[in-house]
Motif scaffolding. Sequence first.
Motif, short mmCIF file in Angstrom:
data_model
loop_
_atom_site.label_atom_id
_atom_site.label_comp_id
_atom_site.label_asym_id
_atom_site.label_seq_id
_atom_site.Cartn_x
_atom_site.Cartn_y
_atom_site.Cartn_z
N PRO A 51 34.36 -23.57 125.10
CA PRO A 51 34.42 -24.45 123.94
C PRO A 51 33.49 -23.95 122.84
N ASN A 52 33.99 -24.01 121.60
CA ASN A 52 33.21 -23.52 120.47
C ASN A 52 32.86 -24.65 119.53
N ASN A 53 31.59 -24.81 119.23
CA ASN A 53 31.18 -25.76 118.22
C ASN A 53 31.18 -25.14 116.83
N GLU A 119 43.36 -31.90 112.25
CA GLU A 119 43.41 -31.95 113.72
C GLU A 119 44.82 -31.75 114.25
N THR A 120 45.81 -32.16 113.46
CA THR A 120 47.20 -32.04 113.90
C THR A 120 47.83 -30.70 113.52
N SER A 121 47.09 -29.86 112.81
CA SER A 121 47.66 -28.58 112.36
C SER A 121 47.92 -27.64 113.54
N GLN A 137 41.49 -15.33 121.39
CA GLN A 137 41.78 -16.33 122.41
C GLN A 137 40.51 -16.84 123.06
N GLN A 138 39.51 -15.99 123.17
CA GLN A 138 38.25 -16.40 123.79
C GLN A 138 37.33 -17.15 122.83
N PRO A 143 40.25 -23.88 117.49
CA PRO A 143 41.35 -24.73 117.06
C PRO A 143 42.66 -24.00 116.79
N MET A 144 42.66 -22.65 116.84
CA MET A 144 43.87 -21.91 116.51
C MET A 144 44.50 -21.34 117.77
#
Length: 296
Positions: A51-53, A119-121, A137-138, A143-144
């Motif tokens: 997870p990335n903040n 958020e829905t993009s 990917q890592q 969010p992408m």
Amino acid sequence: MQLIDRLSRRLRLRFKREVEEIVSQDRPGVSARFIPLPRRDNVSFVSPSAPNNHLPVPPRHLWEGYAETEAEYLKCGQDDVAQMLGILNEVEQRPVALERVLDLGCASGRMLRFVPREETSEHWGLDINAAHIEWCQQNLNPPMLFATNTTAPHLPFEDNQFDLLYCGSVFTHISELAEAWLLEVRRVLRPSGYAYITIHTRQTIDLLRTKYRDNPLFADFLAEIDSALVSHEPEGREWSIFTVGTDPFSQVFYDVPSLERRWGRVMPVLAVVEKAHDHQAAVVMRKRAATRIGAN
């Protein structure tokens, strides 16, 4: 990391030599390739994503020569997105939809990280270099979303999916299959969706000879172009496309009026803006709106 860098460079050079050998021997080429992850002793380990903040910056060897510092790398991606959205908004005279976006040739997300999203993009990045996609990917998912594609004209999406598809410095390296790729771009765009594609033009050659002549990043590029022009003398006759090298390492230059006629038969060309992507021009296209059956 140095070993991986050396292996990656060696693999790219080997791939380039193999492509050039196929062409030089006039043998049928392979229609689909991608640049795989480097392997040591034929083994590859991919670390799990975390997870990335915040959105980290990729390592320097994945910058593709766009910058010398992290600040420059981030700024050039942000500037190119701002330029793209500004051109699109000027053509449309209103903000374009960005709910579903595809960056074709995303590298390590240099531009995609700066495309506005909710958020829905659903924003996708594709590239033929698996090392870029593995890093994205890592580190950028979420969010992408990202996937490796090949040089074959195929996009792994259903029809009518995207509000915007853009290609920064991709069609500059596609020669014989450009129209086939345009057909795929048109297929995955929703009706009235936009394509933003950067290209080399005649003005690119002039810029390389003037503004960028003393830039070491462009020295070899300019020398190769000038040598080809002198050797084959295309400046003394009309040309619509001028290509040096073989795909995916080719450099392709377009005569803009000829391009507008050819590509305009695939999708309407709304604008060609010179110097939109550094020394490259931007072609703005829009898929025709859907027509209702029986409508007048």
